[in-house]
Design a protein around this motif. Structure first.
Motif, PDB file in Angstrom:
ATOM      1  N   ARG A 166       0.819  -1.213   0.000  1.00 51.06           N
ATOM      2  CA  ARG A 166       0.000   0.000   0.000  1.00 51.06           C
ATOM      3  C   ARG A 166       0.854   1.263   0.000  1.00 51.06           C
ATOM      4  O   ARG A 166       0.572   2.208  -0.732  1.00 51.06           O
ATOM      5  CB  ARG A 166      -0.955  -0.003   1.178  1.00 51.06           C
ATOM      6  N   GLU A 167       1.866   1.286   0.814  1.00 56.98           N
ATOM      7  CA  GLU A 167       2.723   2.470   0.906  1.00 56.98           C
ATOM      8  C   GLU A 167       3.794   2.502  -0.181  1.00 56.98           C
ATOM      9  O   GLU A 167       4.070   3.547  -0.753  1.00 56.98           O
ATOM     10  CB  GLU A 167       3.378   2.536   2.288  1.00 56.98           C
ATOM     11  N   THR A 168       4.379   1.368  -0.480  1.00 62.10           N
ATOM     12  CA  THR A 168       5.521   1.343  -1.404  1.00 62.10           C
ATOM     13  C   THR A 168       5.129   1.510  -2.866  1.00 62.10           C
ATOM     14  O   THR A 168       5.943   1.963  -3.663  1.00 62.10           O
ATOM     15  CB  THR A 168       6.324   0.041  -1.242  1.00 62.10           C
ATOM     16  N   MET A 169       3.888   1.186  -3.215  1.00 63.58           N
ATOM     17  CA  MET A 169       3.502   1.259  -4.628  1.00 63.58           C
ATOM     18  C   MET A 169       3.391   2.683  -5.155  1.00 63.58           C
ATOM     19  O   MET A 169       3.389   2.899  -6.353  1.00 63.58           O
ATOM     20  CB  MET A 169       2.219   0.477  -4.897  1.00 63.58           C
ATOM     21  N   THR A 170       3.320   3.641  -4.264  1.00 56.63           N
ATOM     22  CA  THR A 170       3.224   5.042  -4.710  1.00 56.63           C
ATOM     23  C   THR A 170       4.567   5.764  -4.638  1.00 56.63           C
ATOM     24  O   THR A 170       4.647   6.939  -4.987  1.00 56.63           O
ATOM     25  CB  THR A 170       2.207   5.813  -3.845  1.00 56.63           C
ATOM     26  N   ALA A 228      -7.569  -8.235   0.962  1.00 62.14           N
ATOM     27  CA  ALA A 228      -6.172  -7.807   1.144  1.00 62.14           C
ATOM     28  C   ALA A 228      -5.687  -6.899   0.024  1.00 62.14           C
ATOM     29  O   ALA A 228      -4.791  -6.082   0.233  1.00 62.14           O
ATOM     30  CB  ALA A 228      -5.260  -9.032   1.242  1.00 62.14           C
ATOM     31  N   THR A 229      -6.268  -7.031  -1.161  1.00 57.68           N
ATOM     32  CA  THR A 229      -5.781  -6.269  -2.317  1.00 57.68           C
ATOM     33  C   THR A 229      -6.730  -5.141  -2.718  1.00 57.68           C
ATOM     34  O   THR A 229      -6.513  -4.502  -3.743  1.00 57.68           O
ATOM     35  CB  THR A 229      -5.577  -7.201  -3.529  1.00 57.68           C
ATOM     36  N   TYR A 230      -7.744  -4.881  -1.900  1.00 54.49           N
ATOM     37  CA  TYR A 230      -8.773  -3.902  -2.251  1.00 54.49           C
ATOM     38  C   TYR A 230      -8.209  -2.550  -2.645  1.00 54.49           C
ATOM     39  O   TYR A 230      -8.761  -1.840  -3.467  1.00 54.49           O
ATOM     40  CB  TYR A 230      -9.769  -3.708  -1.096  1.00 54.49           C
ATOM     41  N   PHE A 231      -7.108  -2.158  -2.046  1.00 52.99           N
ATOM     42  CA  PHE A 231      -6.575  -0.810  -2.216  1.00 52.99           C
ATOM     43  C   PHE A 231      -5.871  -0.594  -3.554  1.00 52.99           C
ATOM     44  O   PHE A 231      -5.588   0.544  -3.923  1.00 52.99           O
ATOM     45  CB  PHE A 231      -5.607  -0.460  -1.086  1.00 52.99           C
ATOM     46  N   LEU A 232      -5.582  -1.653  -4.269  1.00 62.88           N
ATOM     47  CA  LEU A 232      -4.796  -1.522  -5.498  1.00 62.88           C
ATOM     48  C   LEU A 232      -5.402  -0.498  -6.463  1.00 62.88           C
ATOM     49  O   LEU A 232      -4.732   0.453  -6.871  1.00 62.88           O
ATOM     50  CB  LEU A 232      -4.640  -2.876  -6.188  1.00 62.88           C
ATOM     51  N   ALA A 233      -6.648  -0.680  -6.827  1.00 66.46           N
ATOM     52  CA  ALA A 233      -7.266   0.231  -7.801  1.00 66.46           C
ATOM     53  C   ALA A 233      -7.397   1.659  -7.270  1.00 66.46           C
ATOM     54  O   ALA A 233      -7.014   2.607  -7.969  1.00 66.46           O
ATOM     55  CB  ALA A 233      -8.612  -0.310  -8.258  1.00 66.46           C
ATOM     56  N   PRO A 234      -7.907   1.879  -6.049  1.00 71.67           N
ATOM     57  CA  PRO A 234      -8.018   3.265  -5.586  1.00 71.67           C
ATOM     58  C   PRO A 234      -6.666   3.974  -5.454  1.00 71.67           C
ATOM     59  O   PRO A 234      -6.542   5.157  -5.786  1.00 71.67           O
ATOM     60  CB  PRO A 234      -8.702   3.169  -4.230  1.00 71.67           C
ATOM     61  N   VAL A 235      -5.652   3.261  -4.994  1.00 68.37           N
ATOM     62  CA  VAL A 235      -4.331   3.879  -4.867  1.00 68.37           C
ATOM     63  C   VAL A 235      -3.759   4.155  -6.254  1.00 68.37           C
ATOM     64  O   VAL A 235      -3.203   5.223  -6.510  1.00 68.37           O
ATOM     65  CB  VAL A 235      -3.382   3.005  -4.020  1.00 68.37           C
ATOM     66  N   ALA A 276      -3.719   1.296 -17.398  1.00 63.83           N
ATOM     67  CA  ALA A 276      -4.625   2.169 -18.152  1.00 63.83           C
ATOM     68  C   ALA A 276      -6.086   1.734 -17.979  1.00 63.83           C
ATOM     69  O   ALA A 276      -6.978   2.583 -17.816  1.00 63.83           O
ATOM     70  CB  ALA A 276      -4.239   2.176 -19.628  1.00 63.83           C
ATOM     71  N   CYS A 277      -6.320   0.431 -17.998  1.00 63.75           N
ATOM     72  CA  CYS A 277      -7.685  -0.083 -17.830  1.00 63.75           C
ATOM     73  C   CYS A 277      -8.232   0.257 -16.442  1.00 63.75           C
ATOM     74  O   CYS A 277      -9.399   0.641 -16.304  1.00 63.75           O
ATOM     75  CB  CYS A 277      -7.725  -1.589 -18.061  1.00 63.75           C
ATOM     76  N   ILE A 278      -7.416   0.134 -15.434  1.00 60.32           N
ATOM     77  CA  ILE A 278      -7.842   0.462 -14.068  1.00 60.32           C
ATOM     78  C   ILE A 278      -8.103   1.963 -13.949  1.00 60.32           C
ATOM     79  O   ILE A 278      -9.109   2.394 -13.399  1.00 60.32           O
ATOM     80  CB  ILE A 278      -6.796   0.003 -13.033  1.00 60.32           C
TER      81      ILE A 278
END
Length: 160
Positions: A43-47, A104-111, A138-140
Motif C-alpha cells: 500500500r505504501e511502497t507502490m506510490t 487484502a488487495t482492495y486498495f490496489l485500484a483506488p491507490v 490504463a484499464c484500471i
C-alpha cells in the motif's frame, strides 16, 4: 449408469497435472495465505517508485494466478463426486481464500487511480519493467471517475 467415482481411470479427469497430490495442493494454499498476508505492505511502497508499483502488480498477479490454479483443482475435484465432502470442503476453503485475497488487495485500484499522471509517467520512465503492466494500469485508471473513496472501497472489499 456408472458413478464417476467408479468410472475407469481413463474416463476420469487427470488432476495431477494441476497438483500431483493433496499435499501439493495444501502447500500451494499455504503459499497463497502467505502472499495474501504480505500484500498490504504494498500500500505504501507502490506510490513511491516505479519499482514499488511493479512489485505490487507482480505480487497481485501471483495471487491471482495461484488462486485460479487452486480454484480450478478444487472445483474439478468436487465435480468428480458431489458426494465427496472432503472435495466440497476443499472448494469452500479456496472460495474463502478468494474472499481474503479481495480484502487484502482492495486498495490496489483506488491507490493506482490516485497517482498523478505525471508521476505515473515518471514511474514508467524510471522503471522500464513496469511497461509490462501499462495496459492493465490504463484499464484500471479509466474507471477513475467511477471509483469510490478509499474508505468506501475498503468497506466494499470487506463485503465480498
Amino acid at each position: 449408469m456408472t458413478e464417476r467415482k467408479n468410472a475407469k481411470e481413463s474416463e476420469r479427469w487427470d488432476l495431477t497435472a494441476i497438483y500431483p497430490d493433496e499435499a501439493s495442493f495444501l502447500a500451494a494454499a499455504q503459499n497463497l495465505r502467505a502472499l495474501i498476508a504480505a500484500y498490504p505492505e504494498n500500500r505504501e511502497t507502490m506510490t513511491k517508485s516505479g519499482e514499488g508499483l511493479f512489485r505490487a502488480l507482480e505480487q497481485n498477479t501471483a495471487i491471482e494466478r495461484l488462486l485460479s490454479r487452486l480454484y480450478e483443482y478444487a472445483s474439478l475435484s468436487s465435480d468428480l463426486d458431489k458426494g465427496d465432502n472432503a472435495a466440497l470442503a476443499r472448494l469452500e476453503r479456496v472460495r474463502n481464500l478468494g474472499d481474503e485475497a479481495v480484502a487484502a488487495t482492495y486498495f490496489l485500484a483506488p491507490v493506482l487511480t490516485g497517482i498523478p499522471e505525471a508521476e505515473l509517467q515518471s514511474f514508467f520512465a524510471g522503471y522500464p519493467a513496469l511497461d509490462a503492466y501499462r495496459r492493465q494500469i490504463a484499464c484500471i485508471r479509466r474507471y477513475r471517475p467511477h471509483m469510490l473513496k478509499k474508505s468506501e472501497e475498503k468497506l466494499m472489499a470487506g463485503l465480498q
